[in-house]
Write a protein that holds these residues in place. Structure first.
Motif, mmCIF file in Angstrom:
data_model
loop_
_atom_site.group_PDB
_atom_site.id
_atom_site.type_symbol
_atom_site.label_atom_id
_atom_site.label_comp_id
_atom_site.label_asym_id
_atom_site.label_seq_id
_atom_site.Cartn_x
_atom_site.Cartn_y
_atom_site.Cartn_z
ATOM 1 N N LEU A 1 3.842 -15.455 1.960
ATOM 2 C CA LEU A 1 4.469 -16.188 3.060
ATOM 3 C C LEU A 1 5.158 -15.279 4.066
ATOM 4 N N PHE A 2 5.407 -14.036 3.691
ATOM 5 C CA PHE A 2 6.031 -13.102 4.624
ATOM 6 C C PHE A 2 5.052 -12.726 5.728
ATOM 7 N N THR A 3 5.566 -12.478 6.918
ATOM 8 C CA THR A 3 4.708 -11.956 7.973
ATOM 9 C C THR A 3 4.300 -10.532 7.616
ATOM 10 N N LYS A 4 3.310 -10.030 8.312
ATOM 11 C CA LYS A 4 2.836 -8.676 8.033
ATOM 12 C C LYS A 4 3.953 -7.651 8.238
ATOM 13 N N GLU A 5 4.729 -7.848 9.305
ATOM 14 C CA GLU A 5 5.812 -6.914 9.595
ATOM 15 C C GLU A 5 6.926 -7.008 8.549
ATOM 16 N N GLU A 6 7.276 -8.222 8.161
ATOM 17 C CA GLU A 6 8.299 -8.394 7.131
ATOM 18 C C GLU A 6 7.874 -7.746 5.823
ATOM 19 N N LEU A 7 6.626 -7.933 5.460
ATOM 20 C CA LEU A 7 6.143 -7.378 4.206
ATOM 21 C C LEU A 7 6.155 -5.860 4.228
ATOM 22 N N TRP A 8 5.806 -5.278 5.363
ATOM 23 C CA TRP A 8 5.846 -3.819 5.474
ATOM 24 C C TRP A 8 7.273 -3.308 5.273
ATOM 25 N N LEU A 9 8.229 -3.980 5.897
ATOM 26 C CA LEU A 9 9.627 -3.580 5.751
ATOM 27 C C LEU A 9 10.102 -3.737 4.308
ATOM 28 N N ILE A 10 9.710 -4.818 3.679
ATOM 29 C CA ILE A 10 10.108 -5.057 2.290
ATOM 30 C C ILE A 10 9.500 -4.004 1.366
ATOM 31 N N GLU A 11 8.217 -3.720 1.551
ATOM 32 C CA GLU A 11 7.549 -2.729 0.693
ATOM 33 C C GLU A 11 8.192 -1.353 0.830
ATOM 34 N N ASN A 12 8.530 -0.972 2.056
ATOM 35 C CA ASN A 12 9.048 0.372 2.288
ATOM 36 C C ASN A 12 10.540 0.513 1.989
ATOM 37 N N LEU A 13 11.332 -0.511 2.332
ATOM 38 C CA LEU A 13 12.777 -0.377 2.213
ATOM 39 C C LEU A 13 13.328 -0.911 0.891
ATOM 40 N N PHE A 14 12.707 -1.946 0.346
ATOM 41 C CA PHE A 14 13.241 -2.551 -0.874
ATOM 42 C C PHE A 14 12.474 -2.111 -2.119
ATOM 43 N N ARG A 15 11.156 -2.041 -1.992
ATOM 44 C CA ARG A 15 10.348 -1.674 -3.160
ATOM 45 C C ARG A 15 10.020 -0.185 -3.188
ATOM 46 N N ARG A 16 10.486 0.525 -2.158
ATOM 47 C CA ARG A 16 10.351 1.980 -2.092
ATOM 48 C C ARG A 16 8.901 2.438 -2.198
ATOM 49 N N LYS A 17 8.000 1.668 -1.601
ATOM 50 C CA LYS A 17 6.596 2.046 -1.598
ATOM 51 C C LYS A 17 6.200 2.475 -0.191
ATOM 52 N N ARG A 18 5.608 3.621 -0.095
ATOM 53 C CA ARG A 18 5.118 4.078 1.205
ATOM 54 C C ARG A 18 3.808 3.361 1.494
ATOM 55 N N THR A 19 3.856 2.365 2.367
ATOM 56 C CA THR A 19 2.672 1.573 2.652
ATOM 57 C C THR A 19 2.310 1.643 4.118
ATOM 58 N N VAL A 20 1.083 1.304 4.404
ATOM 59 C CA VAL A 20 0.602 1.217 5.781
ATOM 60 C C VAL A 20 0.095 -0.195 6.005
ATOM 61 N N PHE A 21 -0.035 -0.560 7.274
ATOM 62 C CA PHE A 21 -0.566 -1.878 7.580
ATOM 63 C C PHE A 21 -2.029 -1.960 7.205
ATOM 64 N N ASP A 22 -2.444 -3.104 6.718
ATOM 65 C CA ASP A 22 -3.855 -3.372 6.472
ATOM 66 C C ASP A 22 -4.456 -4.001 7.724
ATOM 67 N N GLY A 23 -5.644 -3.654 8.015
ATOM 68 C CA GLY A 23 -6.333 -4.325 9.123
ATOM 69 C C GLY A 23 -5.932 -3.783 10.472
ATOM 70 N N ASP A 24 -5.510 -4.685 11.362
ATOM 71 C CA ASP A 24 -5.232 -4.325 12.744
ATOM 72 C C ASP A 24 -4.063 -3.350 12.866
ATOM 73 N N THR A 25 -4.044 -2.637 13.979
ATOM 74 C CA THR A 25 -2.929 -1.758 14.290
ATOM 75 C C THR A 25 -1.666 -2.594 14.416
ATOM 76 N N PRO A 26 -0.572 -2.183 13.822
ATOM 77 C CA PRO A 26 0.648 -3.003 13.851
ATOM 78 C C PRO A 26 1.202 -3.156 15.260
ATOM 79 N N ASN A 27 1.795 -4.308 15.490
ATOM 80 C CA ASN A 27 2.489 -4.549 16.748
ATOM 81 C C ASN A 27 3.882 -3.940 16.625
ATOM 82 N N GLU A 28 4.082 -2.810 17.232
ATOM 83 C CA GLU A 28 5.341 -2.098 17.075
ATOM 84 C C GLU A 28 6.519 -2.879 17.637
ATOM 85 N N ASP A 29 6.288 -3.645 18.695
ATOM 86 C CA ASP A 29 7.370 -4.454 19.270
ATOM 87 C C ASP A 29 7.833 -5.514 18.277
#
Length: 368
Positions: free
Chosen positions: A14-42
């Motif tokens: 249910l998390f957005t792609k951006e939320e999930l990236w933040l959760i994976e990197n900041l809370f779960r301490r996993k260095r992850t990249v976006f899947d699929g399309d280039t992330p919308n940095e804004d």
């Protein structure tokens, strides 16, 4: 365990792609990249800023692979937070020293305590104001010392409001608390217990709540803010920071005992389950429960527009306080305080309250 994993997977989706990236990197301490399309940095920057976690991206060197514009924006927010928090620290020290000179002790609450005493870097925990707890019987005197006059509480319920009217001091918004929550909400914390078990700080002429009480207070604060329609990932990073800083001083059994004594285990347990979704292997060890899945889904939906308080949510607390207020006279006083704002009671005010009460009722039905 399989059932818990299934709940985790359903909620995770249910998390957005951006939320999930933040959760994976900041809370779960996993260095992850976006899947699929280039992330919308804004969108990513907007999401991290709303959630109060952008400085963590800079401190954690998580900007690699992003554009120079994105890296510059993250660095700018980190530096801005550092400057503002450093100023807030000096302002808080000045207030504490003034109050201490007349024997009024102070407990640092929320951001001012976390940024200056718990987080390893003062820039990692954004704050918008300074929250200080003083003994209930000395709150009016403390306010008078800082403002040169007695507090005007006509717009609030003197008996139940947990802090005196906010005021500006050297450009900072200050809230002097006498309680941690309004005394007429369903879930509250006995302030006498907080003072009894408080701990002296080394860096300030002030005190902090003991570690277990800090966790309970922070989670209850998230609970009530959520009920007003506001939600931020940064508040759960506070839990990570506190549990990491105090390490072995926090045990789930001790936390549960305190919650049960104060009759606040239900909301605290719910928030701990959301934290377990963010950090499955956290030190507090609470598991996701199927019966809480619907409520956690609602939190995730709030997260999409985090930190935006919504009247159709917040009116639930108003009705709760009205119900919990003891005595017909006190209920009448409470209603009068709701009807009257700074411009007084007017047909427009009544129409505004009726409209938002109706919106609350609709949302209540839809969330069932």
């Amino acid at each position: 365990m399989i059932a818990t994993k299934n709940i985790h997977n359903r909620l995770n989706s249910l998390f957005t792609k951006e939320e999930l990236w933040l959760i994976e990197n900041l809370f779960r301490r996993k260095r992850t990249v976006f899947d699929g399309d280039t992330p919308n940095e804004d969108v990513l920057l907007s999401t991290s800023s709303r959630n109060g976690i952008t400085p963590l991206l800079y401190a954690g060197n998580l900007c690699d692979g992003f554009s120079e514009r994105f890296r510059a924006a993250v660095k700018q927010e980190y530096l801005y937070t550092m400057g503002r928090n450093s100023a807030f620290q000096k302002i808080a020290e000045e207030i504490i020293n003034k109050l201490s000179s007349v024997n009024i002790p102070v407990i640092l609450l929320k951001g001012i305590h976390l940024a200056t005493n718990v987080y390893p870097d003062i820039a990692l925990r954004p704050m918008s104001d300074i929250d200080l707890l003083v003994p209930p019987g000395k709150a009016a005197l403390a306010w008078q010392i800082m403002n040169g006059k007695e507090p005007d509480e006509r717009d609030s319920d003197k008996k139940t409001a947990h802090h005196l009217p906010a005021f500006n001091y050297r450009g900072a918004n200050i809230e002097l608390h006498r309680y941690l929550f309004p005394s007429d909400v369903k879930y509250t914390v006995p302030v006498d217990d907080i003072w009894k078990h408080s701990e002296k700080l080394d860096r300030f002429n002030a005190f902090a709540m003991n570690p277990v009480h800090q966790i309970i207070y922070l989670l209850l604060h998230v609970y009530y803010t959520t009920r007003q329609g506001g939600f931020r990932l940064g508040w759960f990073d506070d839990i990570t920071a506190v549990t990491g800083f105090y390490s072995d001083s926090i045990a789930l059994s001790e936390l549960k005992t305190a919650c049960e004594a104060w009759r606040v285990y239900k909301p605290v347990h719910l928030m701990l389950q959301f934290y377990a979704l963010l950090v499955p292997d956290n030190k507090l060890g609470v598991l996701l429960c199927a019966k809480s899945e619907k409520q956690i889904k609602q939190m995730i939906r709030l997260l999409h527009t985090s930190n935006q308080l919504k009247p159709e949510y917040g009116y639930g607390i108003v009705f709760e306080r009205l119900w919990q207020t003891k005595g017909i006279r006190n209920k009448i006083v409470f209603i009068k305080n709701i009807l009257n704002n700074k411009s007084g009671c007017s047909p427009q005010r009544i129409a505004h309250l009726f409209k938002n009460s109706f919106r609350f009722a609709v949302q209540k039905i839809l969330r069932r």
